[in-house]
Design an enzyme around this catalytic site. Sequence first.
Site, PDB file in Angstrom:
ATOM      1  N   LYS A 104     -12.670   3.581   3.912  1.00 46.72           N
ATOM      2  CA  LYS A 104     -12.200   2.937   5.294  1.00 46.72           C
ATOM      3  C   LYS A 104     -11.788   4.249   6.260  1.00 46.72           C
ATOM      4  CE  LYS A 104      -8.382   1.419   3.572  1.00 46.72           C
ATOM      5  NZ  LYS A 104      -8.263   1.493   2.190  1.00 46.72           N
TER       6      LYS A 104
ATOM      7  N   ARG B 294      -1.687  -4.496   4.404  1.00 50.64           N
ATOM      8  CA  ARG B 294      -2.047  -4.480   3.156  1.00 50.64           C
ATOM      9  C   ARG B 294      -1.238  -5.596   2.595  1.00 50.64           C
ATOM     10  NH1 ARG B 294      -2.889   1.213   3.199  1.00 50.64           N
ATOM     11  NH2 ARG B 294      -3.520   2.076   1.202  1.00 50.64           N
TER      12      ARG B 294
ATOM     13  N   ARG C 259     -11.898  13.336  -4.167  1.00 49.43           N
ATOM     14  CA  ARG C 259     -11.830  13.435  -2.774  1.00 49.43           C
ATOM     15  C   ARG C 259     -10.923  14.433  -2.503  1.00 49.43           C
ATOM     16  NH1 ARG C 259      -9.370   8.171   0.410  1.00 49.43           N
ATOM     17  NH2 ARG C 259      -7.481   8.337  -0.871  1.00 49.43           N
TER      18      ARG C 259
ATOM     19  N   ARG D 155      -4.965  14.866  -2.539  1.00 50.13           N
ATOM     20  CA  ARG D 155      -3.805  13.810  -2.203  1.00 50.13           C
ATOM     21  C   ARG D 155      -2.956  13.615  -3.862  1.00 50.13           C
ATOM     22  NH1 ARG D 155      -5.238   8.837   1.587  1.00 50.13           N
ATOM     23  NH2 ARG D 155      -3.747   7.712  -0.078  1.00 50.13           N
TER      24      ARG D 155
ATOM     25  N   ARG E 229      -2.393   1.846  -7.819  1.00 50.94           N
ATOM     26  CA  ARG E 229      -2.858   1.392  -6.377  1.00 50.94           C
ATOM     27  C   ARG E 229      -4.051   0.359  -6.400  1.00 50.94           C
ATOM     28  NH1 ARG E 229      -5.023   6.891  -4.228  1.00 50.94           N
ATOM     29  NH2 ARG E 229      -5.367   5.765  -2.329  1.00 50.94           N
TER      30      ARG E 229
HETATM   31  P1  AMP Z   1      -3.761   5.256   2.539  1.00 52.14           P
HETATM   32  O1  AMP Z   1      -4.115   6.684   3.005  1.00 52.14           O
HETATM   33  O2  AMP Z   1      -4.352   4.203   3.294  1.00 52.14           O
HETATM   34  O3  AMP Z   1      -4.389   5.091   1.075  1.00 52.14           O
HETATM   35  O4  AMP Z   1      -2.443   5.186   2.167  1.00 52.14           O
HETATM   36  C1  AMP Z   1      -1.536   5.946   1.625  1.00 52.14           C
HETATM   37  C2  AMP Z   1      -0.170   5.310   0.984  1.00 52.14           C
HETATM   38  O5  AMP Z   1       0.429   5.103   2.433  1.00 52.14           O
HETATM   39  C3  AMP Z   1      -0.030   3.997   0.177  1.00 52.14           C
HETATM   40  O6  AMP Z   1      -0.641   4.300  -0.929  1.00 52.14           O
HETATM   41  C4  AMP Z   1       1.283   3.374   0.449  1.00 52.14           C
HETATM   42  O7  AMP Z   1       2.102   4.263  -0.070  1.00 52.14           O
HETATM   43  C5  AMP Z   1       1.317   3.866   2.270  1.00 52.14           C
HETATM   44  N1  AMP Z   1       0.890   2.885   3.037  1.00 52.14           N
HETATM   45  C6  AMP Z   1      -0.189   3.081   4.091  1.00 52.14           C
HETATM   46  N2  AMP Z   1      -0.483   1.777   4.559  1.00 52.14           N
HETATM   47  C7  AMP Z   1       0.470   1.112   4.199  1.00 52.14           C
HETATM   48  C8  AMP Z   1       0.918  -0.456   4.224  1.00 52.14           C
HETATM   49  N3  AMP Z   1      -0.261  -0.970   5.501  1.00 52.14           N
HETATM   50  N4  AMP Z   1       1.563  -0.927   3.789  1.00 52.14           N
HETATM   51  C9  AMP Z   1       2.403  -0.313   2.867  1.00 52.14           C
HETATM   52  N5  AMP Z   1       2.276   1.033   2.427  1.00 52.14           N
HETATM   53  C10 AMP Z   1       1.390   1.800   3.148  1.00 52.14           C
END
Ligand code: AMP
Length: 217
Positions: free
Chosen positions: A13, A89, A123, A156, A167
Amino acid sequence: MNLIIFGPPGSGKGTYASRLKSILGIKEVSTGDLFRDIVQQDSPLADKVRNYMKRGELVPDEIVIELLRSIIEKPEVKAKGFILDGFPRTLAQAEALDKITKISAIIVLKVSEEIIIERLSTRRICKKCETIYNVKYLKPKAEGVCDKCGGELYQREDDKPETIKKRLAIYDSQSKPVLEHYRGKIPFVEITTPSIDTHPEEMVEKILDGLQKLNLN
Ligand code: AMP
């Protein structure tokens, strides 16, 4: 044009959204990047968010929805249009988004669990500009250094094997219902990743082809 890019963690993404924003001249809104910035601060909100992120759990809906609203209601974001990466999400987030704005289409990334696990565990991210790399499949020119800004690359905390599994389970239980919410309501551009070493440019071409067929503005 207001787009959502949707898929499990590690589906690409962020990588595709950052290329699409430049090509389409729209803003990229990544809730994950926004939260990674927030946790650098020293505030009660940062402490709260940090705990959820570390565990690979979702940040509560109220926090995410308010953050997203504050960004997409900015005049420059409204004027240019945007691509949402990592939002919505949950079903509650999708329902809240319906009330805030209209979405033109959703790009749905399909990818096998095998590819996801391999990709996430290799990553790396730039500390400064958040560009995404991969130590095997999308290498920077110099090891550990961002090609774009010279920043240091890091893994990360939530890309460690134990957290990846969690996740993925959360994606299945909480995020997949978002697709059913949109099915039949907005156009879908569904793209499958054929293999782990498929180059991002090839995927972006496929996405652009799919969008072009929809004749959006
Ligand atoms: P990502 O970089 O999109 O994988 O997001 C990293 C982390 O940020 C996720 O594992 C959540 O802890 C938090 N996060 C990001 N976007 C959301 C969302 N829309 N709803 C809830 N938590 C989020």
